[in-house]
Design a protein around this motif. Structure first.
Motif, short mmCIF file in Angstrom:
data_model
loop_
_atom_site.label_atom_id
_atom_site.label_comp_id
_atom_site.label_asym_id
_atom_site.label_seq_id
_atom_site.Cartn_x
_atom_site.Cartn_y
_atom_site.Cartn_z
N TYR A 24 0.84 -1.20 0.00
CA TYR A 24 0.00 0.00 0.00
C TYR A 24 0.87 1.25 0.00
O TYR A 24 0.63 2.19 -0.76
N ALA A 25 1.91 1.26 0.84
CA ALA A 25 2.81 2.41 0.90
C ALA A 25 3.56 2.58 -0.42
O ALA A 25 3.75 3.70 -0.89
N LEU A 26 3.97 1.48 -1.03
CA LEU A 26 4.67 1.54 -2.31
C LEU A 26 3.77 2.08 -3.41
O LEU A 26 4.20 2.91 -4.23
N ILE A 27 2.54 1.65 -3.44
CA ILE A 27 1.58 2.17 -4.43
C ILE A 27 1.36 3.66 -4.22
O ILE A 27 1.34 4.44 -5.18
N SER A 28 1.23 4.08 -2.98
CA SER A 28 1.03 5.50 -2.68
C SER A 28 2.23 6.32 -3.15
O SER A 28 2.07 7.39 -3.74
N TYR A 29 3.44 5.82 -2.88
CA TYR A 29 4.65 6.51 -3.31
C TYR A 29 4.70 6.59 -4.84
O TYR A 29 5.03 7.62 -5.41
N GLY A 30 4.35 5.50 -5.50
CA GLY A 30 4.36 5.47 -6.96
C GLY A 30 3.42 6.49 -7.57
O GLY A 30 3.75 7.15 -8.56
N LEU A 31 2.23 6.61 -7.00
CA LEU A 31 1.27 7.61 -7.50
C LEU A 31 1.80 9.02 -7.31
O LEU A 31 1.66 9.88 -8.19
N ASP A 32 2.41 9.29 -6.17
CA ASP A 32 2.94 10.62 -5.92
C ASP A 32 4.13 10.90 -6.82
O ASP A 32 4.28 12.01 -7.35
N TYR A 33 4.98 9.90 -7.05
CA TYR A 33 6.12 10.05 -7.95
C TYR A 33 5.64 10.39 -9.36
O TYR A 33 6.17 11.28 -10.01
N ARG A 34 4.63 9.66 -9.83
CA ARG A 34 4.09 9.89 -11.17
C ARG A 34 3.52 11.31 -11.30
O ARG A 34 3.73 12.00 -12.30
N ALA A 35 2.81 11.76 -10.26
CA ALA A 35 2.25 13.11 -10.29
C ALA A 35 3.37 14.15 -10.34
O ALA A 35 3.27 15.14 -11.09
N ARG A 36 4.42 13.95 -9.57
CA ARG A 36 5.55 14.89 -9.57
C ARG A 36 6.25 14.91 -10.93
O ARG A 36 6.63 15.96 -11.42
N ALA A 37 6.45 13.73 -11.50
CA ALA A 37 7.13 13.64 -12.79
C ALA A 37 6.30 14.32 -13.88
O ALA A 37 6.85 14.99 -14.76
N ARG A 38 4.98 14.17 -13.85
CA ARG A 38 4.11 14.81 -14.85
C ARG A 38 4.11 16.32 -14.72
O ARG A 38 3.92 17.03 -15.69
N ARG A 39 4.31 16.81 -13.51
CA ARG A 39 4.35 18.26 -13.30
C ARG A 39 5.69 18.86 -13.71
O ARG A 39 5.89 20.06 -13.63
#
Length: 119
Positions: A24-39
């Motif tokens: 769950y923590a890894l998925i959460s980190y992945g989503l936040d990473y993807r959002a940061r990379a897209r920005r």
């Protein structure tokens, strides 16, 4: 006497529960990473890690508390699902619970971040 899986002989149940919380923590980190990379962030991995620790305050205190309750509740729920089920059902149920919980958390954060930054 066992009460509805209250006492289990399966010693791996605890490890499954902890693994589900880690996933769950890894998925959460992945989503936040993807959002940061897209920005277009220069260091999305580092910022995503810091964002999980609330370095920035993009939300009001009330929204941040609700967001953390959703996050922690989703992790606990995912762990409980993994702990109380067994076999193939365990992996499927824990995975689906994690996906639903992370999606709910991301949706809430997206909605409140948009409102807070606009207001």
């Amino acid at each position: 006497m066992n009460l509805a899986r209250g006492s289990s002989d399966d010693s791996g149940s605890l490890l499954w529960g902890l693994g589900a919380i880690a996933l769950y923590a890894l998925i959460s980190y992945g989503l936040d990473y993807r959002a940061r990379a897209r920005r277009g962030s220069r260091h999305p991995a580092r910022e995503a890690l810091h964002d999980l620790k609330d370095r920035e305050e993009p939300q009001s205190p009330r929204h941040r508390i609700v967001s953390r309750v959703i996050m922690i509740g989703g992790g606990v729920l995912t762990g409980l699902v993994a702990y109380t089920t067994s076999g193939t059902l365990r992996a499927v149920a824990a995975g689906l619970t994690a996906v639903v919980a992370v999606t709910a958390w991301a949706y809430y954060d997206h909605r409140t971040e948009t409102r807070d930054s606009a207001g």
